[in-house]
Design a protein around this motif. Structure first.
Motif, PDB file in Angstrom:
ATOM      1  N   ALA A 379       1.311 -40.232  24.677  1.00  0.00           N
ATOM      2  CA  ALA A 379       1.765 -41.043  23.552  1.00  0.00           C
ATOM      3  C   ALA A 379       1.815 -42.489  24.002  1.00  0.00           C
ATOM      4  N   VAL A 380       1.281 -43.374  23.158  1.00  0.00           N
ATOM      5  CA  VAL A 380       1.365 -44.803  23.443  1.00  0.00           C
ATOM      6  C   VAL A 380       2.359 -45.397  22.447  1.00  0.00           C
ATOM      7  N   VAL A 381       3.378 -46.086  22.953  1.00  0.00           N
ATOM      8  CA  VAL A 381       4.466 -46.546  22.099  1.00  0.00           C
ATOM      9  C   VAL A 381       4.619 -48.061  22.197  1.00  0.00           C
ATOM     10  N   SER A 382       4.729 -48.726  21.038  1.00  0.00           N
ATOM     11  CA  SER A 382       4.920 -50.183  21.005  1.00  0.00           C
ATOM     12  C   SER A 382       6.018 -50.543  20.028  1.00  0.00           C
ATOM     13  N   LYS A 383       6.644 -51.689  20.249  1.00  0.00           N
ATOM     14  CA  LYS A 383       7.691 -52.140  19.324  1.00  0.00           C
ATOM     15  C   LYS A 383       7.486 -53.609  18.993  1.00  0.00           C
ATOM     16  N   ALA A 384       7.891 -54.000  17.770  1.00  0.00           N
ATOM     17  CA  ALA A 384       7.733 -55.390  17.333  1.00  0.00           C
ATOM     18  C   ALA A 384       8.604 -55.618  16.109  1.00  0.00           C
ATOM     19  N   GLU A 385       8.599 -56.860  15.611  1.00  0.00           N
ATOM     20  CA  GLU A 385       9.474 -57.219  14.469  1.00  0.00           C
ATOM     21  C   GLU A 385       9.016 -56.541  13.184  1.00  0.00           C
ATOM     22  N   THR A 386       7.728 -56.246  13.080  1.00  0.00           N
ATOM     23  CA  THR A 386       7.258 -55.547  11.873  1.00  0.00           C
ATOM     24  C   THR A 386       6.486 -54.313  12.332  1.00  0.00           C
ATOM     25  N   ILE A 387       6.376 -53.360  11.414  1.00  0.00           N
ATOM     26  CA  ILE A 387       5.654 -52.140  11.791  1.00  0.00           C
ATOM     27  C   ILE A 387       4.162 -52.453  11.979  1.00  0.00           C
ATOM     28  N   GLN A 388       3.650 -53.404  11.182  1.00  0.00           N
ATOM     29  CA  GLN A 388       2.232 -53.753  11.314  1.00  0.00           C
ATOM     30  C   GLN A 388       1.942 -54.285  12.722  1.00  0.00           C
ATOM     31  N   LYS A 389       2.851 -55.143  13.200  1.00  0.00           N
ATOM     32  CA  LYS A 389       2.662 -55.719  14.532  1.00  0.00           C
ATOM     33  C   LYS A 389       2.780 -54.649  15.624  1.00  0.00           C
ATOM     34  N   ALA A 390       3.763 -53.780  15.451  1.00  0.00           N
ATOM     35  CA  ALA A 390       3.957 -52.712  16.450  1.00  0.00           C
ATOM     36  C   ALA A 390       2.715 -51.823  16.502  1.00  0.00           C
ATOM     37  N   SER A 391       2.187 -51.529  15.313  1.00  0.00           N
ATOM     38  CA  SER A 391       1.012 -50.672  15.231  1.00  0.00           C
ATOM     39  C   SER A 391      -0.196 -51.349  15.896  1.00  0.00           C
ATOM     40  N   LYS A 392      -0.361 -52.640  15.602  1.00  0.00           N
ATOM     41  CA  LYS A 392      -1.478 -53.376  16.185  1.00  0.00           C
ATOM     42  C   LYS A 392      -1.410 -53.352  17.716  1.00  0.00           C
ATOM     43  N   GLU A 393      -0.217 -53.547  18.231  1.00  0.00           N
ATOM     44  CA  GLU A 393      -0.029 -53.541  19.696  1.00  0.00           C
ATOM     45  C   GLU A 393      -0.353 -52.181  20.295  1.00  0.00           C
ATOM     46  N   ALA A 394       0.085 -51.136  19.586  1.00  0.00           N
ATOM     47  CA  ALA A 394      -0.172 -49.781  20.109  1.00  0.00           C
ATOM     48  C   ALA A 394      -1.679 -49.543  20.166  1.00  0.00           C
ATOM     49  N   TYR A 395      -2.392 -49.944  19.094  1.00  0.00           N
ATOM     50  CA  TYR A 395      -3.846 -49.704  19.088  1.00  0.00           C
ATOM     51  C   TYR A 395      -4.581 -50.571  20.111  1.00  0.00           C
ATOM     52  N   LEU A 396      -4.037 -51.750  20.427  1.00  0.00           N
ATOM     53  CA  LEU A 396      -4.638 -52.564  21.493  1.00  0.00           C
ATOM     54  C   LEU A 396      -4.444 -51.878  22.846  1.00  0.00           C
ATOM     55  N   ALA A 397      -3.228 -51.372  23.047  1.00  0.00           N
ATOM     56  CA  ALA A 397      -2.919 -50.711  24.335  1.00  0.00           C
ATOM     57  C   ALA A 397      -3.792 -49.475  24.533  1.00  0.00           C
ATOM     58  N   ILE A 398      -4.065 -48.774  23.433  1.00  0.00           N
ATOM     59  CA  ILE A 398      -4.859 -47.539  23.524  1.00  0.00           C
ATOM     60  C   ILE A 398      -6.241 -47.781  24.121  1.00  0.00           C
ATOM     61  N   LYS A 399      -6.753 -49.004  23.915  1.00  0.00           N
ATOM     62  CA  LYS A 399      -8.076 -49.322  24.479  1.00  0.00           C
ATOM     63  C   LYS A 399      -8.066 -49.236  25.997  1.00  0.00           C
ATOM     64  N   ASN A 400      -6.864 -49.343  26.587  1.00  0.00           N
ATOM     65  CA  ASN A 400      -6.766 -49.303  28.048  1.00  0.00           C
ATOM     66  C   ASN A 400      -6.392 -47.940  28.608  1.00  0.00           C
ATOM     67  N   VAL A 401      -6.378 -46.956  27.732  1.00  0.00           N
ATOM     68  CA  VAL A 401      -6.112 -45.583  28.195  1.00  0.00           C
ATOM     69  C   VAL A 401      -7.323 -44.759  27.791  1.00  0.00           C
ATOM     70  N   ASN A 402      -8.057 -44.271  28.763  1.00  0.00           N
ATOM     71  CA  ASN A 402      -9.324 -43.615  28.406  1.00  0.00           C
ATOM     72  C   ASN A 402      -9.533 -42.274  29.081  1.00  0.00           C
ATOM     73  N   PHE A 403     -10.137 -41.378  28.318  1.00  0.00           N
ATOM     74  CA  PHE A 403     -10.612 -40.109  28.871  1.00  0.00           C
ATOM     75  C   PHE A 403     -11.667 -39.581  27.911  1.00  0.00           C
ATOM     76  N   GLU A 404     -12.533 -38.759  28.441  1.00  0.00           N
ATOM     77  CA  GLU A 404     -13.584 -38.186  27.599  1.00  0.00           C
ATOM     78  C   GLU A 404     -12.942 -37.353  26.490  1.00  0.00           C
ATOM     79  N   ASN A 405     -13.544 -37.380  25.304  1.00  0.00           N
ATOM     80  CA  ASN A 405     -13.041 -36.606  24.160  1.00  0.00           C
ATOM     81  C   ASN A 405     -11.691 -37.098  23.647  1.00  0.00           C
ATOM     82  N   LYS A 406     -11.391 -38.392  23.875  1.00  0.00           N
ATOM     83  CA  LYS A 406     -10.125 -38.959  23.371  1.00  0.00           C
ATOM     84  C   LYS A 406     -10.174 -39.021  21.847  1.00  0.00           C
ATOM     85  N   TYR A 407      -9.156 -38.500  21.197  1.00  0.00           N
ATOM     86  CA  TYR A 407      -9.080 -38.573  19.732  1.00  0.00           C
ATOM     87  C   TYR A 407      -7.694 -39.049  19.321  1.00  0.00           C
ATOM     88  N   PHE A 408      -7.643 -39.925  18.323  1.00  0.00           N
ATOM     89  CA  PHE A 408      -6.336 -40.333  17.782  1.00  0.00           C
ATOM     90  C   PHE A 408      -6.512 -40.755  16.331  1.00  0.00           C
TER      91      PHE A 408
END
Ligand code: AMP
Ligand code: GLY
Length: 416
Positions: A379-408
């Motif tokens: 699980a990749v977890v992020s926090k921010a002042e708005t949910i949109q910002k928190a979500s954006k951060e989480a999806y940016l972080a996900i780019k740095n976690v990799n494995f074959e067949n990664k699905y989200f």
């Protein structure tokens, strides 16, 4: 203090991590833990299996408080065993664990204490269930196996044929063995779901921030149900009217538990459906949610160890958990194919994920290398002042976690 965390999922990694931040905590035994807990400060993984082994270890090491993640140990009576030995433990005893371990028990409890829930019938023989389905006029209908079924025991049936299939699978083919000896058939409720975790000492009950889980595997809530593909909190649908309805559900539950002499210390999870006609209780879980816990631990300001201490000492009155005034977004990285068939054993590469936190779940370690070993990998977890910002951060972080067949899912916290 010495603590023990039982379980090996993302939820347990999040709890162990949060406990490790407490100045009161010196040591955390994670039983069996995972590759994530192994990397946290103060944590040590210990491989123990049976309740007896775990209890003897806790006695030997003089563990101050034990936290139990998975429902199976609770339903099997780990709390009763620990208490008999004078050990402090967070969780319901075997009798109380029936609130999750038996759908029939929990629905009857809800009915008895006038807790709003979907109308239902219970059946213990196939022919009566079949007759009822054949005569039923309205669909969808929801079929639930009575006992534990690893989160797979609920069928939403859009047609009579689907419902007949479901009762056949559960009661005749026994796909969940004895868990299908009895079933609940209940009305389908349309609405938005909320997961509310609360802590109770049997006398007091305190809600955490309400979460929104995303159970289905594909974007837009499509596809089969999973354990949960992502969470946002606070739940955007949990308005003051819902909060008032929920309070009633929560206090009626506490009253009911007292009247039934249900002995509950720990976390109780309310699965709520918010509908146009009000809020209804779908289910109780006698444990913390996964991935609700990963989201909540990341924005909890209070000391979790102090909270657990207060609960075990029946001293929760006046305890107000504090939360960061932020939104949190948790996205699950799964193996492609989950919740059905998927391949595993792929190496995981983890680069800098900035301010986001990664909690491990379905991974194992091969010669120091982390490889995928389960459906929900992390699980990749992020926090921010708005949910949109928190979500954006989480999806940016996900780019740095990799494995074959990664699905989200790519829509957690997007377009709210
Ligand atoms: P439960 O284990 O009872 O929470 O059910 C698992 C999931 O099935 C819930 O989170 C809901 O998404 C769905 N569900 C359960 N009961 C109902 C119902 N009566 N109406 C609609 N959906 C339901
Ligand atoms: N995320 C839902 C559960 O833990 O049951």
């Amino acid at each position: 203090m010495k603590l023990m965390v039982i379980g090996n999922g993302g939820r347990e990694h999040a709890v162990a991590w949060k406990l490790s931040l407490s100045s009161k905590v010196d040591k955390i035994f994670c039983v069996p833990g995972n590759a994530g807990t192994k990397r946290e400060e103060k944590c040590e993984n210990i491989n123990l299996e049976t309740i007896e082994e775990i209890k003897n270890f806790a006695l030997k090491e003089k563990v101050d408080i034990t936290f139990v993640g998975p429902e199976k140990y609770l339903v099997d009576g780990i709390v009763d065993e620990f208490k008999k030995s004078g050990l402090k433990i967070i969780g319901p005893d075997k009798n109380a664990a029936k609130l999750e371990g038996s759908k029939v028990f929990s629905k009857d409890f809800m009915k008895k204490y006038e807790i709003p829930t979907a109308d239902y019938y219970e059946f213990s023989d196939f022919d009566s269930a079949k007759k009822y389905i054949n005569e039923r006029k309205t669909f969808p209908v929801v079929i639930k196996a009575d006992g534990l079924a690893a989160g797979k025991g609920v069928f939403i049936c859009n047609t009579k044929a689907d419902a007949l299939d479901a009762i056949d699978e559960v009661m005749i083919k026994k796909i969940f063995q004895d868990s299908g000896n009895r079933i609940i058939v209940e009305d389908f409720l349309q609405g938005k779901e909320a997961s509310v975790l609360c802590i109770t000492d049997g006398e007091n009950i305190i809600p955490f921030i309400p979460c929104k889980d995303h159970k289905q595997v594909y974007n837009g809530d499509k596809g089969p149900n999973t354990g949960g593909m992502g969470v946002i909190a606070p739940n955007p649908y949990f308005n003051p009217i819902v909060a008032k309805d929920f309070e009633e559900i929560m206090y009626k539950t506490l009253e009911g538990m007292k009247k039934e002499n249900i002995n509950y210390t720990g976390i109780i999870f309310f699965g709520v459906m918010i509908t146009e006609k009000g809020s209804y209780l779908l289910e109780y879980n006698v444990r913390m949610g996964d991935p609700e816990t990963q989201a909540l631990m990341f924005i909890m300001k209070s000391d979790l160890c102090e909270m657990f201490e207060a609960a075990t000492e029946k001293n929760l009155a006046g305890f107000m958990p504090e939360w960061e005034n932020l939104h949190v977004c948790c996205v699950i990285l799964a193996s492609q194919g989950y919740p059905l068939k998927f391949k595993k054993g792929f190496p995981v590469s983890l680069n800098n994920t900035g301010n986001s936190k990664v909690f491990f779940a379905g991974v194992s370690e091969n010669n120091g290398m982390i490889v995928t070993s389960g459906g929900r990998v992390m699980a990749v977890v992020s926090k921010a002042e708005t949910i949109q910002k928190a979500s954006k951060e989480a999806y940016l972080a996900i780019k740095n976690v990799n494995f074959e067949n990664k699905y989200f899912r790519t829509d957690i916290g997007v377009n709210i």
